[in-house]
Design a protein around this motif. Structure first.
Motif: not given
Length: 345
Positions: A272-276, A280-287, A295-297, A314-315
């Motif tokens: 739920t926090v793709p910009n955490h 850093h460096g992950a890419r949000e997957v459109t759609g 959200r999927a990154v 991450l955890m």
């Protein structure tokens, strides 16, 4: 010269036969580059050569589904033409079921059936059924089987409803499908397919892939060489793949082996926090929005061990995670990595 790394055959193929379906050793082929008439008149004896294949070594087991990958102009079609005796090699040794293509071409042609792009040998003034009927007799198909076999193949390639329509009025995709049906009619020991689903719609392509895997490869045990640019064909159909680039075979093995050696694995993280900051460096997957605020990154990792470590990090950082899973590896990325390494070696 750097050769493709040796990879073990899948266990199901190792026991198929001591004589491989295809044995290629140091195969080379070059062509004279076409010239305009002015250049030919000025320099009649000058030649510029283009290398299509260079010191290719390859062995394909009987019953194996082998994929040839690589950019356009890599040499895939030339290799197919050598195997089907349409082009004579300049050097090296090429054997099909133990028979040399240069010394026993007539026998090799009875073993190998190619489906080459831009097929032009169909009879355009005949219907699809009449074409298959003609070739059924030429291939020596048993007369009691001909009608049923033609009906089945026309249905498989989606041409059962073309009736008496002449092939000359077919679209490019329809002619491609008919060429595939004609090749399957012969029930060859070795089938060469050059981008067979290139002009097919998604449903027809899926149906053909299922037929090739279940009927032709598994039930009949036909050896299949498939030149493709499609991930679903390379990953889902092929026992092994080889990557050709500028006539050189750069790598050979299962897609999993090549992915481990040449490419990092993409992973999808549902959060739920793709910009955490921890992402850093992950890419949000459109759609890929899932339900609610999830959200999927996508992140790229080099190993399953690194993936496990990343998940723990991450955890520990408090990132809410619903799913952490492998994403589909992009075939273009894998080929690019192989070519990059091969170009620097």
């Amino acid at each position: 010269m750097t050769t493709a790394p040796a990879m073990a055959l899948p266990a199901t193929l190792e026991r198929s036969s001591t004589v491989p379906a295809i044995h290629i050793c140091s195969l080379s082929k070059r062509f004279s580059e076409p010239r305009g008439w002015r250049e030919a008149a000025r320099h009649p004896f000058r030649r510029t050569w283009v290398t299509a294949l260079q010191d290719v070594d390859l062995e394909v087991a009987r019953g194996e589904f082998f994929g040839l990958l690589g950019p356009n102009g890599a040499g895939k079609t030339t290799l197919f033409k050598v195997l089907s005796t349409l082009v004579e090699p300049d050097g090296g040794d090429v054997l099909v079921h133990g028979r040399r293509v240069t010394e026993d071409a007539a026998h090799v042609r009875r073993l190998v059936t190619p489906v080459i792009a831009d097929e032009r040998s169909l009879r355009w003034r005949l219907s699809a059924r009449e074409n298959l009927l003609l070739y059924a007799h030429l291939y020596g198909v048993s007369p009691p089987r001909i009608s049923k076999r033609i009906d089945h193949l026309l249905d498989v390639v989606g041409l059962a409803d073309t009736g008496t329509r002449m092939v000359g009025a077919f679209s490019t995709g329809m002619r491609q499908r008919l060429a595939i049906a004609r090749a399957l009619l012969a029930e060859p020991d070795v089938l060469l397919l050059d981008e067979p689903t290139r002009s097919l719609d998604p449903l027809a392509a899926k149906s053909l892939r299922t037929f090739l895997r279940e009927e032709v490869a598994t039930r009949r045990g036909t050896t299949i060489l498939l030149a493709t640019h499609l991930a679903e064909e390379a990953f889902d159909l092929c026992d092994r793949v080889g990557v050709l680039h500028k006539g050189r075979l750069l790598a050979c093995g299962t897609t999993e082996q090549l992915a481990r050696e040449f490419a990092d694995q993409p992973y999808l993280i549902w959060t739920t926090v793709p910009n955490h900051p921890a992402l850093h460096g992950a890419r949000e997957v459109t759609g890929s929005h899932g339900t609610g605020d999830w959200r999927a990154v996508e992140i790229t990792l080099s190993s399953e061990e690194q993936a496990a470590t990343k998940l723990k990090q991450l955890m520990a950082a408090g990132v809410p995670i619903a799913r952490f899973e492998k994403a589909s590896l992009q075939l273009a990325d894998l080929i690019e990595r192989v070519v990059q390494r091969g170009s620097t070696s």
